[in-house]
Design an enzyme around this catalytic site. Structure first.
Site, mmCIF file in Angstrom:
data_model
loop_
_atom_site.group_PDB
_atom_site.id
_atom_site.type_symbol
_atom_site.label_atom_id
_atom_site.label_comp_id
_atom_site.label_asym_id
_atom_site.label_seq_id
_atom_site.Cartn_x
_atom_site.Cartn_y
_atom_site.Cartn_z
ATOM 1 N N HIS A 363 0.808 -1.219 0.000
ATOM 2 C CA HIS A 363 0.000 0.000 0.000
ATOM 3 C C HIS A 363 0.831 1.254 0.000
ATOM 4 O O HIS A 363 0.564 2.208 -0.720
ATOM 5 C CB HIS A 363 -0.871 0.035 1.252
ATOM 6 C CG HIS A 363 -2.029 -0.876 1.141
ATOM 7 N ND1 HIS A 363 -2.745 -1.315 2.195
ATOM 8 C CD2 HIS A 363 -2.583 -1.417 0.056
ATOM 9 C CE1 HIS A 363 -3.693 -2.108 1.798
ATOM 10 N NE2 HIS A 363 -3.615 -2.183 0.493
ATOM 11 N N ARG A 470 -5.782 -2.291 -11.101
ATOM 12 C CA ARG A 470 -5.553 -3.451 -10.222
ATOM 13 C C ARG A 470 -6.709 -3.524 -9.228
ATOM 14 O O ARG A 470 -6.705 -2.831 -8.223
ATOM 15 C CB ARG A 470 -4.240 -3.292 -9.479
ATOM 16 C CG ARG A 470 -2.998 -3.332 -10.368
ATOM 17 C CD ARG A 470 -1.767 -3.032 -9.548
ATOM 18 N NE ARG A 470 -0.541 -3.490 -10.162
ATOM 19 C CZ ARG A 470 0.366 -2.680 -10.697
ATOM 20 N NH1 ARG A 470 0.186 -1.376 -10.702
ATOM 21 N NH2 ARG A 470 1.472 -3.184 -11.222
ATOM 22 N N ARG A 506 -8.600 -5.422 -14.331
ATOM 23 C CA ARG A 506 -8.029 -6.759 -14.182
ATOM 24 C C ARG A 506 -8.778 -7.499 -13.084
ATOM 25 O O ARG A 506 -9.060 -6.928 -12.032
ATOM 26 C CB ARG A 506 -6.550 -6.649 -13.821
ATOM 27 C CG ARG A 506 -5.889 -8.004 -13.668
ATOM 28 C CD ARG A 506 -4.411 -7.900 -13.473
ATOM 29 N NE ARG A 506 -4.070 -7.389 -12.151
ATOM 30 C CZ ARG A 506 -2.826 -7.146 -11.757
ATOM 31 N NH1 ARG A 506 -1.826 -7.330 -12.615
ATOM 32 N NH2 ARG A 506 -2.579 -6.701 -10.559
ATOM 33 N N GLU A 604 2.577 -13.009 -18.180
ATOM 34 C CA GLU A 604 3.530 -12.700 -17.115
ATOM 35 C C GLU A 604 4.185 -13.951 -16.544
ATOM 36 O O GLU A 604 4.959 -13.887 -15.605
ATOM 37 C CB GLU A 604 2.861 -11.873 -16.006
ATOM 38 C CG GLU A 604 1.557 -12.412 -15.500
ATOM 39 C CD GLU A 604 0.885 -11.478 -14.477
ATOM 40 O OE1 GLU A 604 1.517 -10.515 -14.030
ATOM 41 O OE2 GLU A 604 -0.271 -11.746 -14.124
ATOM 42 N N ASN A 627 6.614 -7.061 -14.711
ATOM 43 C CA ASN A 627 7.115 -7.243 -13.334
ATOM 44 C C ASN A 627 7.209 -8.727 -12.994
ATOM 45 O O ASN A 627 8.241 -9.206 -12.534
ATOM 46 C CB ASN A 627 6.176 -6.585 -12.311
ATOM 47 C CG ASN A 627 5.964 -5.122 -12.585
ATOM 48 O OD1 ASN A 627 6.756 -4.509 -13.287
ATOM 49 N ND2 ASN A 627 4.903 -4.559 -12.036
ATOM 50 N N ASP A 628 6.116 -9.430 -13.231
ATOM 51 C CA ASP A 628 6.140 -10.855 -12.919
ATOM 52 C C ASP A 628 6.923 -11.641 -13.957
ATOM 53 O O ASP A 628 7.613 -12.599 -13.614
ATOM 54 C CB ASP A 628 4.707 -11.393 -12.804
ATOM 55 C CG ASP A 628 4.131 -11.109 -11.433
ATOM 56 O OD1 ASP A 628 4.854 -11.327 -10.444
ATOM 57 O OD2 ASP A 628 2.985 -10.634 -11.340
ATOM 58 N N ARG A 638 10.762 -10.470 -6.931
ATOM 59 C CA ARG A 638 10.699 -9.041 -7.248
ATOM 60 C C ARG A 638 10.745 -8.150 -6.017
ATOM 61 O O ARG A 638 10.953 -6.957 -6.120
ATOM 62 C CB ARG A 638 9.441 -8.733 -8.082
ATOM 63 C CG ARG A 638 8.159 -9.055 -7.383
ATOM 64 C CD ARG A 638 6.970 -9.079 -8.343
ATOM 65 N NE ARG A 638 6.237 -7.834 -8.330
ATOM 66 C CZ ARG A 638 5.056 -7.652 -8.918
ATOM 67 N NH1 ARG A 638 4.495 -8.659 -9.593
ATOM 68 N NH2 ARG A 638 4.438 -6.512 -8.868
ATOM 69 N N CYS A 675 2.366 -3.565 -19.456
ATOM 70 C CA CYS A 675 1.808 -2.801 -18.340
ATOM 71 C C CYS A 675 2.606 -2.921 -17.048
ATOM 72 O O CYS A 675 2.195 -2.414 -16.019
ATOM 73 C CB CYS A 675 0.348 -3.189 -18.093
ATOM 74 S SG CYS A 675 0.160 -4.873 -17.506
#
Ligand code: PEP
Ligand code: MG
Length: 755
Positions: A363, A470, A506, A604, A627-628, A638, A675
């Site tokens: 967060h 997200r 998503r 991903e 990212n993944d 990560r 993305c």
């Protein structure tokens, strides 16, 4: 040996400071190995020497005075080879240096082991024996284990600044801490330590001017706790056995007997505030109990801590515990900076965030990104206790933080921050211009979001839509699953704000490092476990509610696109589409006039790269989650700061994978977007353009920079740069080449501003 080791390790990790930890090590190791001397030498790369920092056996007055120049003496041999050196007769060795102050002529046997942390030699741990003898394998192994423990303690001391206290001039003028980039940007300011209520270990030291008033506050808190405990004891007395009642009596005695109270008062009178003084006393006294052989008495350590927490809570409740005012440029530092701590600081004063916990997707990182505040999270070696009031630099691009940096480092970052601000001001003009290459090739720029508070800045950034919403965030901030109607309202707000521009929602991607407090999942390997689509397909009731909310939110708008995360098998897409059709059918049957949205798959997981053709045939668009994809392709967590250096989406293998996905999508006439964070890195822009990526989705702060980069290349140039980058052997080469390319295109400012 194992038990001895465990005890020493415990004692060392409880030590108040480095000096004490070193003292414990040399004494206990000397005892355990029955040697004549144990000493620790620490490397000072600034002065190019190894300084004797602690000894049991050598002349104690030599500590802090005796040192070896780097390259000189047996200590240097150990440090240079980074291997143990085991000599029966040390004076026979060519590198042996006699040092009169330590009185070492009497010693022959020598065993030295390097103290290594993250590949860096921090110092050398040495034992000596009067008689000539070689040390056995077990002894070597024992000392190596001790040195590994010590490495962690020294790194921690370095991170807390206490190493600089015991060894002035240590290091390169300040500490560099490595974490994970949480939010981009450069921030300079003054450290302000945040800690959760009643977390005694997290309380920082803080100087007070009026020590007498502080002492009174402390005594009042102790009296309150004493009264509370007595009341508790009386209330429960009737239900407790004598033995259990004794616990309350023991508590009362600890408070009344004086040492806890008196020692804390002593520390307060020396200038520390009550909470800091209490933390130090409690930790010291708890340690004394833990050292005891009797298991019953060892348990008392926890009682002392419990009492400490109670007193702390009282101190925090009393009106005098107001935090000091936020410095003009506040850098929030803490074991766990929460979104609420961040929200409490007046925005104009907040210059950066450094948190020991957290990840890119926690967060605090998301909020920091949304607010444009640089953040470094997951700083494993962070020891905030002594960081209040320190000068700090947050480098949110590289995931680095500097504590009391040298003037040169500060000046360099001041310059970067200024350059960044100037560049950003210049970029405002780009807002209404298209993201197209010099020769007119358009690329669509979208924003990533998950917060309703992001909508306004996203709209005013000139973004052409939302490329990734997200949806897990509305789920994470609640204490139960949001209802269909609650979800519909949230999604509607976003869809409406951007209509007719597309909004990619998503489906729920929890699991991994995104837990839901009310839906706990405990796994050894959460990133390889029950995550994303795997959870929602196992719980169709959750998936159907979410999809229905999305379809209903889209009513009369038609700009919804639906994206499926963590797809690793084709059947997952098929099953999800069946559920989507079912939800749609049910709504239509109930009389709703709703369209079926376009559906896309996140690529991903490496499996999805290799099956991109099959996936593209089944859906309307593909979206690469870099990212993944980077995490799974490079086998690098990560969020793990230890391997953060290895995590880089510009790895040629990752680039080749993305290029394959783009080609597969285009073979079937499907647009492909990226993305993940890579999409917002302007260094990657020419490469992604060169692959033919149709759209890029990024945090709102990155958008103008990427647009600037897009507008400075031609499609042909980008193709050539992409071809070159993909053919390179390693990430470093890719980065160097791209830096060169940006510089040549007149975009050097992007690199200098750390973009
Ligand atoms: C990604 O993996 O690149 C992505 C965009 O998804 P997230 O960061 O939410 O996992
Ligand atoms: Mg992902």
């Amino acid at each position: 040996m194992l038990e001895v080791l465990r005890r020493i390790v415990q004692e060392v990790s409880d030590a108040r400071d480095l000096e004490q930890a070193l003292g414990v090590i040399v004494q206990r190791v000397k005892q355990a190995m029955a040697v004549d001397v144990c000493s620790v030498y620490l490397a000072n790369y600034h002065r190019r020497q190894y300084a004797l920092m602690a000894t049991d056996g050598l002349n104690p007055s030599a500590v802090g005075r005796v040192s070896f120049r780097m390259g000189d003496g047996l200590v240097s041999v150990v440090a240079d080879t980074a291997e143990p050196l085991n000599l029966a007769n040390a004076p026979d060795h060519a590198q042996y240096r006699f040092v009169a102050e330590t009185g070492e002529a009497r010693y022959h046997g020598f065993l030295g082991v390097p103290i290594v942390h993250h590949r860096k030699v921090l110092g050398v741990l040495v034992v000596r024996q009067g008689e000539a003898r070689c040390f056995g394998d077990e002894e070597v192994a024992f000392l190596v284990t001790m040195a590994a423990q010590l490495a962690g303690v020294i790194a921690h001391a370095e991170a807390s600044g206490s190493l600089a206290e015991v060894q002035p001039g240590y290091g390169f003028g300040g500490l560099v801490l490595t974490g994970v980039p949480g939010a981009p940007g450069v921030g300079l300011g003054t450290g302000m330590v945040m800690y959760p209520p009643a977390r005694l270990e997290a309380v920082p030291d803080r100087q007070v001017a009026d020590t007498e008033a502080e002492a009174v506050t402390f005594k009042t808190a102790v009296a309150t706790v004493q009264a509370e405990i007595e009341a508790l004891g009386e209330r429960l007395g009737a239900h407790l056995s004598t033995e259990e009642r004794a616990l309350f009596e023991a508590y009362s005695m600890m408070l009344g007997s004086g040492s806890l109270v008196d020692k804390t008062l002593e520390r307060i009178r020396a200038g520390n505030w009550a909470s800091g003084a209490l933390r130090e006393t409690v930790s010291q006294q708890a340690r004394v109990f833990e050292e005891m052989d009797d298991p019953y008495l060892r348990e008392r350590a926890e009682d002392i801590r419990d009492l400490g927490r109670r007193i702390l809570l009282c101190l925090q409740r009393s009106g005098r515990r107001k935090p000091p005012p936020y410095p003009e440029r506040t850098i929030l530092v803490g074991e766990e900076i929460t979104a609420t701590m961040l929200a409490e600081v007046p925005r104009e004063r907040l210059a950066g965030v450094i948190s020991a916990r957290g990840s890119r997707s926690s967060h605090v990182a998301i909020l920091a990104r949304a607010m444009g505040v640089p953040a470094v999270v997951g700083v494993a070696d962070l020891a905030p206790g002594r960081m209040e009031g320190c000068h700090m630099v947050v480098d949110g691009y590289r995931g680095r933080a500097y504590v009391n940096p040298s003037l040169a480092v500060r000046a360099e970052y001041e310059r970067l921050a200024l350059e960044e601000a100037e560049l950003a001001a210049g970029l405002e003009d780009l807002r209404d211009l298209a993201a197209e290459t010099r020769d007119g090739r358009r690329v669509i720029l979208h924003v990533n979001t998950g917060l309703v508070s992001d909508i306004t800045p996203s709209l005013s950034s000139g973004a052409e839509g939302i490329g990734l919403y997200r949806t897990e965030f509305p789920f994470m901030v609640r204490d139960r699953f949001p209802s269909e109607e609650e979800q519909r309202l949230i999604y509607r707000q976003v869809l409406e704000a951007f209509a007719p521009r597309p909004v990619v929602l998503r489906t729920l991607d929890v699991g991994g490092d995104k837990p839901l407090a009310y839906f706990p999942i405990t796994e050894d390997n959460p990133f390889l476990g029950w995550r994303g689509i795997r959870i929602t397909l196992d719980h169709p009731e959750i998936f159907l509610v979410q999809v229905r909310a999305m379809l209903r939110a889209n009513k009369g708008l038609g700009n919804l696109r639906l994206l499926l995360p963590m797809i690793s098998r084709v059947s997952e897409v098929d099953e999800a589409v069946v559920l989507l059709r079912r939800a749609h059918q049910e709504l239509v049957e109930a009389g709703e006039d709703l369209a079926l949205p376009e559906v896309g798959v996140m690529v991903e997981v490496p499996a999805a790269v290799y099956q991109a053709d099959i996936l593209a045939r089944r859906v309307d668009f593909l979206s690469v989650g870099s990212n993944d994809l980077t995490q799974y392709m490079l086998a690098v967590d990560r969020n793990n700061s230890r391997v953060a250096e290895l995590y880089d989406a510009l790895h040629p293998a990752v680039l080749q994978a993305i290029a394959q996905v783009v080609a597969a999508g285009h073979r079937h006439g499907r647009p492909v977007s990226v993305c993940g964070e890579l999409a917002g890195d302007p260094m990657a822009t020419p490469v992604l353009l060169g692959m033919g990526v149709d759209s890029l989705s990024m945090s709102v702060a990155s958008l103008p920079w990427v647009k600037w980069a897009v507008r400075n290349f031609s499609a042909d140039q980008a193709r050539e740069i992409c071809r070159e980058a993909m053919a390179m052997e390693n990430t470093q080469a890719v980065r160097e080449r791209l830096a060169e390319v940006l510089e040549q295109a007149g975009l050097g400012g992007l690199i200098r501003a750390g973009k």
